[in-house]
Design a protein around this motif. Structure first.
Motif, PDB file in Angstrom:
ATOM      1  N   ALA A 111      11.619  -5.398 -10.307  1.00  0.00           N
ATOM      2  CA  ALA A 111      10.205  -5.845  -9.515  1.00  0.00           C
ATOM      3  C   ALA A 111      10.157  -5.280  -8.196  1.00  0.00           C
ATOM      4  N   CYS A 112       8.841  -5.141  -7.684  1.00  0.00           N
ATOM      5  CA  CYS A 112       8.484  -4.738  -6.267  1.00  0.00           C
ATOM      6  C   CYS A 112       7.579  -5.557  -5.899  1.00  0.00           C
ATOM      7  N   VAL A 113       7.658  -6.152  -4.679  1.00  0.00           N
ATOM      8  CA  VAL A 113       6.866  -6.908  -4.015  1.00  0.00           C
ATOM      9  C   VAL A 113       6.782  -6.714  -2.632  1.00  0.00           C
ATOM     10  N   GLU A 114       5.793  -7.182  -2.029  1.00  0.00           N
ATOM     11  CA  GLU A 114       5.562  -7.025  -0.587  1.00  0.00           C
ATOM     12  C   GLU A 114       6.180  -8.226  -0.030  1.00  0.00           C
ATOM     13  N   ALA A 115       6.845  -7.907   1.192  1.00  0.00           N
ATOM     14  CA  ALA A 115       7.464  -8.995   2.103  1.00  0.00           C
ATOM     15  C   ALA A 115       7.894  -8.631   3.365  1.00  0.00           C
ATOM     16  N   ARG A 116       8.044  -9.391   4.254  1.00  0.00           N
ATOM     17  CA  ARG A 116       8.411  -9.345   5.939  1.00  0.00           C
ATOM     18  C   ARG A 116       9.796  -9.264   5.679  1.00  0.00           C
ATOM     19  N   LEU A 117      10.556  -7.906   6.161  1.00  0.00           N
ATOM     20  CA  LEU A 117      11.941  -7.744   6.185  1.00  0.00           C
ATOM     21  C   LEU A 117      12.494  -8.214   7.452  1.00  0.00           C
ATOM     22  N   ALA A 118      13.807  -8.172   7.528  1.00  0.00           N
ATOM     23  CA  ALA A 118      14.502  -8.771   8.761  1.00  0.00           C
ATOM     24  C   ALA A 118      14.570  -8.061   9.886  1.00  0.00           C
ATOM     25  N   ALA A 119      13.955  -6.776   9.981  1.00  0.00           N
ATOM     26  CA  ALA A 119      13.663  -6.170  11.259  1.00  0.00           C
ATOM     27  C   ALA A 119      12.387  -5.395  11.306  1.00  0.00           C
ATOM     28  N   PRO A 120      11.503  -5.146  12.112  1.00  0.00           N
ATOM     29  CA  PRO A 120      10.293  -4.456  11.961  1.00  0.00           C
ATOM     30  C   PRO A 120      10.377  -2.885  11.875  1.00  0.00           C
ATOM     31  N   HIS A 121      11.815  -2.474  11.992  1.00  0.00           N
ATOM     32  CA  HIS A 121      11.804  -0.788  11.857  1.00  0.00           C
ATOM     33  C   HIS A 121      12.204  -0.516  10.394  1.00  0.00           C
ATOM     34  N   TYR A 122      12.554  -1.629   9.449  1.00  0.00           N
ATOM     35  CA  TYR A 122      12.711  -1.465   8.068  1.00  0.00           C
ATOM     36  C   TYR A 122      11.396  -1.748   7.181  1.00  0.00           C
ATOM     37  N   THR A 123      10.953  -0.672   6.399  1.00  0.00           N
ATOM     38  CA  THR A 123       9.830  -0.947   5.505  1.00  0.00           C
ATOM     39  C   THR A 123      10.001  -1.152   4.183  1.00  0.00           C
TER      40      THR A 123
ATOM     41  N   GLY B 212       0.740  -1.158  -0.202  1.00  0.00           N
ATOM     42  CA  GLY B 212       0.070   0.147   0.162  1.00  0.00           C
ATOM     43  C   GLY B 212       0.787   1.206  -0.010  1.00  0.00           C
ATOM     44  N   THR B 213       2.081   1.061   0.283  1.00  0.00           N
ATOM     45  CA  THR B 213       3.146   2.315   0.326  1.00  0.00           C
ATOM     46  C   THR B 213       3.677   2.531  -0.982  1.00  0.00           C
ATOM     47  N   PHE B 214       3.509   1.620  -1.990  1.00  0.00           N
ATOM     48  CA  PHE B 214       3.981   1.588  -3.562  1.00  0.00           C
ATOM     49  C   PHE B 214       3.901   2.884  -3.951  1.00  0.00           C
ATOM     50  N   ASP B 215       3.155   3.750  -3.907  1.00  0.00           N
ATOM     51  CA  ASP B 215       3.092   5.171  -4.427  1.00  0.00           C
ATOM     52  C   ASP B 215       4.092   5.906  -3.878  1.00  0.00           C
ATOM     53  N   GLU B 216       4.021   5.923  -2.649  1.00  0.00           N
ATOM     54  CA  GLU B 216       5.022   6.943  -1.712  1.00  0.00           C
ATOM     55  C   GLU B 216       6.359   6.431  -1.866  1.00  0.00           C
ATOM     56  N   MET B 217       6.845   5.345  -2.256  1.00  0.00           N
ATOM     57  CA  MET B 217       8.042   4.731  -2.465  1.00  0.00           C
ATOM     58  C   MET B 217       8.403   5.322  -3.898  1.00  0.00           C
ATOM     59  N   ASN B 218       7.476   5.052  -4.982  1.00  0.00           N
ATOM     60  CA  ASN B 218       7.704   5.363  -6.134  1.00  0.00           C
ATOM     61  C   ASN B 218       7.824   6.881  -6.547  1.00  0.00           C
ATOM     62  N   ALA B 219       7.130   7.938  -5.520  1.00  0.00           N
ATOM     63  CA  ALA B 219       7.484   9.166  -5.673  1.00  0.00           C
ATOM     64  C   ALA B 219       8.940   9.634  -5.656  1.00  0.00           C
ATOM     65  N   VAL B 220       9.608   9.028  -4.506  1.00  0.00           N
ATOM     66  CA  VAL B 220      10.893   9.057  -4.332  1.00  0.00           C
ATOM     67  C   VAL B 220      11.895   8.545  -5.475  1.00  0.00           C
ATOM     68  N   TRP B 221      11.429   7.439  -5.725  1.00  0.00           N
ATOM     69  CA  TRP B 221      12.260   6.698  -6.912  1.00  0.00           C
ATOM     70  C   TRP B 221      12.399   7.364  -8.069  1.00  0.00           C
ATOM     71  N   ASP B 222      11.059   7.893  -8.550  1.00  0.00           N
ATOM     72  CA  ASP B 222      10.928   8.635  -9.699  1.00  0.00           C
ATOM     73  C   ASP B 222      11.823   9.667  -9.888  1.00  0.00           C
ATOM     74  N   ALA B 223      11.843  10.653  -8.791  1.00  0.00           N
ATOM     75  CA  ALA B 223      12.498  11.770  -8.559  1.00  0.00           C
ATOM     76  C   ALA B 223      14.221  11.681  -8.445  1.00  0.00           C
ATOM     77  N   TRP B 224      14.837  10.343  -8.180  1.00  0.00           N
ATOM     78  CA  TRP B 224      15.985   9.845  -8.128  1.00  0.00           C
ATOM     79  C   TRP B 224      16.487   9.550  -9.453  1.00  0.00           C
ATOM     80  N   LEU B 225      15.609   8.672 -10.153  1.00  0.00           N
ATOM     81  CA  LEU B 225      16.036   7.813 -11.295  1.00  0.00           C
ATOM     82  C   LEU B 225      16.274   8.760 -12.551  1.00  0.00           C
ATOM     83  N   PRO B 226      17.370   8.878 -13.106  1.00  0.00           N
ATOM     84  CA  PRO B 226      17.724   9.541 -14.365  1.00  0.00           C
ATOM     85  C   PRO B 226      16.778   9.349 -15.291  1.00  0.00           C
ATOM     86  N   GLU B 227      16.283  10.457 -16.278  1.00  0.00           N
ATOM     87  CA  GLU B 227      15.502  10.169 -17.356  1.00  0.00           C
ATOM     88  C   GLU B 227      16.142   9.329 -18.359  1.00  0.00           C
ATOM     89  N   SER B 228      15.296   8.414 -18.981  1.00  0.00           N
ATOM     90  CA  SER B 228      15.764   7.413 -19.972  1.00  0.00           C
ATOM     91  C   SER B 228      16.548   6.118 -19.549  1.00  0.00           C
TER      92      SER B 228
END
Length: 116
Positions: free
Chosen positions: A95-107, A73-89
């Motif tokens: 791939a982007c998937v939902e998963a449980r990570l190694a520690a709960p404070h990492y999302t 559900g945070t896909f759009d939030e992450m993508n807003a930052v990703w899109d600003a970081w990635l150079p054009e072209s």
């Protein structure tokens, strides 16, 4: 062919160079644990910038990316930052998937392969 491993411990290397490719370990927001998804994403992408520079390459040469989110559900939030970081072209295969990570404070976790 030589394999170069950088920032290595018994479990993993942060950077592996081999055959003209740079493989980064999955990066989490060690500078922003527990922060919002956008803040964690910014922290991770800054870490990736640093590791790629150390390996002699940059984000314009990223080939593949895997992104793990603890809540898709945070896909759009992450993508807003990703899109600003990635150079054009320079969009990599991704791939982007939902998963449980190694520690709960990492999302967010991001793993990159780039051309050297």
């Amino acid at each position: 062919m030589t394999i170069e491993r950088v920032h290595t411990n018994q479990r993993m290397s942060q950077i592996v160079n081999h055959g003209g490719l740079v493989y980064l370990a999955g990066q989490v927001a060690s500078g922003a644990p527990g922060a919002s998804v956008p803040e964690q994403t910014r922290d991770i992408l800054a870490r990736i910038d640093g590791l790629l520079a150390e390996a002699g390459t940059d984000k314009s040469r990223v080939l593949t990316v895997t992104i793990w989110l603890t809540d898709i559900g945070t896909f759009d939030e992450m993508n807003a930052v990703w899109d600003a970081w990635l150079p054009e072209s320079c969009a990599p295969a991704r791939a982007c998937v939902e998963a449980r990570l190694a520690a709960p404070h990492y999302t967010v976790e991001v793993m990159v392969t780039a051309a050297a």
